[in-house]
Enzyme design. Sequence first.
Site, PDB file in Angstrom:
ATOM      1  N   HIS A  10     -18.622  69.863  18.697  1.00 51.26           N
ATOM      2  CA  HIS A  10     -17.340  70.339  18.193  1.00 51.26           C
ATOM      3  C   HIS A  10     -17.502  71.768  17.695  1.00 51.26           C
ATOM      4  CE1 HIS A  10     -15.854  66.543  18.987  1.00 51.26           C
ATOM      5  NE2 HIS A  10     -15.635  66.057  17.788  1.00 51.26           N
ATOM      6  N   LYS A  66      -4.830  64.211   9.758  1.00 53.19           N
ATOM      7  CA  LYS A  66      -3.736  65.009  10.321  1.00 53.19           C
ATOM      8  C   LYS A  66      -2.492  64.149  10.526  1.00 53.19           C
ATOM      9  CE  LYS A  66      -4.206  66.492  14.590  1.00 53.19           C
ATOM     10  NZ  LYS A  66      -3.049  66.033  15.378  1.00 53.19           N
TER      11      LYS A  66
END
Length: 864
Positions: A136, A528
């Site tokens: 990532h 999120k």
Amino acid sequence: MRADVRMLGALLGQVLRECGSPGLFEDVERLRLATIQAYDEESTHAFERATEIADSFSIERADEVARAFTCYFHLVNLAEEHQRVRILRERDGQPGREGAVDTVATAYAQLRREVGDDEAQRRLDGLRFQPVFTAHPTEARRRAVSTSIRRLSELLSQRDVASEGGAEQHRAHRRMLEEVDTLWRTAPLRAQKPSPTDEVRTVMSVFDETLFTTVPHVYRRIDDALRGEDSGASAPVVPAFVRVGSWVGGDRDGNPFVTASITREAAQIASEHVLRGLERAIERIGRGLTLDAEGTPPSSMVVALWDAFAAAEEGTAAEIAARSPEEPHRCLLLALAHRVAATRHGASNGYGAPEELLSDLRSVQDSLAASGAKRHAFGGIQHLIWQVETYGFHLTELEVRQHSQVHREALAELDAGGELSEKTQEVLEVFRAVADIQRTYGLRAAGRYVVSFTQSAADLANVHRLAQYALPGTPPVLDVVPLFETFADLQAAPEILAEVVEFPEFRARMAATSNRLEVMLGYSDSSKDVGPVAANLALYEAQRKIALWAKDAGIALTLFHGRGGALGRGGGPANSAILAQPPHSVDGRFKLTEQGETIFARYGEPAIAMRHIDQVAAATLLASSPSVEERTSSAAARFADVATTMDAASRERFFSLVKAEGFAPWFATVTPLEEIGLLALGSRPARRGLSVESLEDLRAIPWVFAWTQARINLAGWFGLGSALEAVGDEALLKDAYREWPLLQTMIDNVAMSLAKTDERIARRYLALGDRDDLAKLVLDELTLTKEWVIRLTGSNGLLENKPILQRAVTLRSPYVDALSLLQLRALRELRAPSGATGSGTEDEQRRLLLLSVSGVAAGLQNTG
């Protein structure tokens, strides 16, 4: 440390005066002093003065100033890391020191008191810590910059031991000046995105430089602490409890550049590194094993192994014997090193599996022990055994990850029976790659298949169906791992798991692995989805229910935590997070993702890596102790109503922001979201193909990274203030903070996140969006959250209960402010109507912004 910072800063200043354009050093100093004054005095006038200075630079000068501050942060980070190593070395060998409770040795001692010697040893034998390195993209530094910093670290160490004012100190100082000059002259931004193979090789550097040799030293230190003088003279009580996983080259969720051929190459590169490391380690130990046959006679097994090697490799055996006359153990170890080299080259005289090498090493160990050379048997030979047990011939357990929707689409094509698309052919080829890797490097080398966005049991069964399509009748051995990410998926997890373990493929695999099952939990997407507070509570509840279900079903559960580096992605100290987990959810096994800058921060330096592994393993061992489980369960029960209230209030507040009309484009305007996607951080795209008109498929990394760059850090705290305000009872909340590990961890992490915010700068970013209502919502929640965190921690300010961390943040913040002001300047120009640019071309403004992004990331550290 302050002396190191001053010294390194002075070196940078000298380099700027010598190599920068005329007046650069003076301009850097003007902005530095102005931001320090603005930070210390908290005066509007001083802040405006700092802003004016930043805005007054030409675009060329702003570029240079941004580079200078970024270099400074790299040097500060180096000084802090060096100080941590100093402290760790000073503490080394002081098992009774204050604060030593977070070691495996002390955790084991506590377990013995609580559950008895036999049970404590059983739990130690079953201990497992598995970090999984991911690609990532949150490491903003170039590898060339990291290499330069590593060289500076070595020079700092040399300077520490040199005589004051002596020749060696002067030499170190001169070489450090040269290295800082290199750092200044090295382009701070990558010219292009790294390929997946580049990412594999970058992660390999951590193994080569640190982990391969460090992990056995961790085992040894624990054994030393547990057994004292007996350690190294008999079989250790500490198992090889670390297993390292990797998604680098295997994670294809949303990354079209990770193909089956890349996965094969990743496995080959990792194997090459570990076999080379084992070859050198065995040869090094072997060369030192100059024990003659008369004093240390070999066992019949050692003689038989040597004879077999000599028969197969007559020439090589003759060379080894000539160099090692009458030294049978030395001869055999050098022969083993030769066979490992043959394995690396794929020769027929190599090993077929790591178990064969382990058997040979244990034969050497038994022979040495039987002949009285116990210190050699359980010293260097034990280190080799630990390395092979930990890393095998594969180094990392390579995991594949793919989105459930991709599987559904591929199966629809396959079931329809028509011509297959390239995408579906690639899906099938992955299973063939896994099968090839297993045949070449063993079952541990690959086999875990993580299904992103698991929403039903069928999503997991689909993996086995695809494997059968790819290799009818001979699919690879697979451990299919569900990844529950969204709020709804976390809630549905227990029912999905109860259904999936009835599938024949799952039953068969669990029967072959002592009823083991692995389940992954996603932190960032749930945060999120519903905000950080509700996500944390939902994750706890999901773990509690899954753990209870597994316990009732007799399943040995491993929960895999998809934590990122930033607080909005589950970041924060891992050991305190482990101790806050629900009862039975750890049970001596802890697995988590490590990514970006956290890989190098935790594993890049040997002393820090040893400390981190020891801390996390200690918490993993202790989490299932009766006292810890009682504390977490009783606190969760007592404060259940508090949790319910916080959950509802935080979600309502979070939705009022992110579900507001026009929020997504506003978010993209008031943060450098779009520009972050231009940074050559990693091979993976920043979005799953959609525009910023929708947040649904925006990756969690840019969501967090963008808020961090805007100095708001919203992803880590938004909604907590409203949640605590909804409870309202300050005395009750203070009790909860003191007694409830989950809330304590949450609030302590938020305090760190808030300490790195800057309301004055945040206001400037929010003003770019022309939405006063949304800006007010953010700032009001920021104020409310700060107030509550300060009240509950019993302080007058943020982090007062953690003075070392507070001092580190305070020292950095004014310098981060300088970069933020330069970033704001560039962002304002880029957001201005076409043709209204004040100075510099659009490309120049974008470069300045990206330079400042890299610098702010270095300054704030846990950014992604």
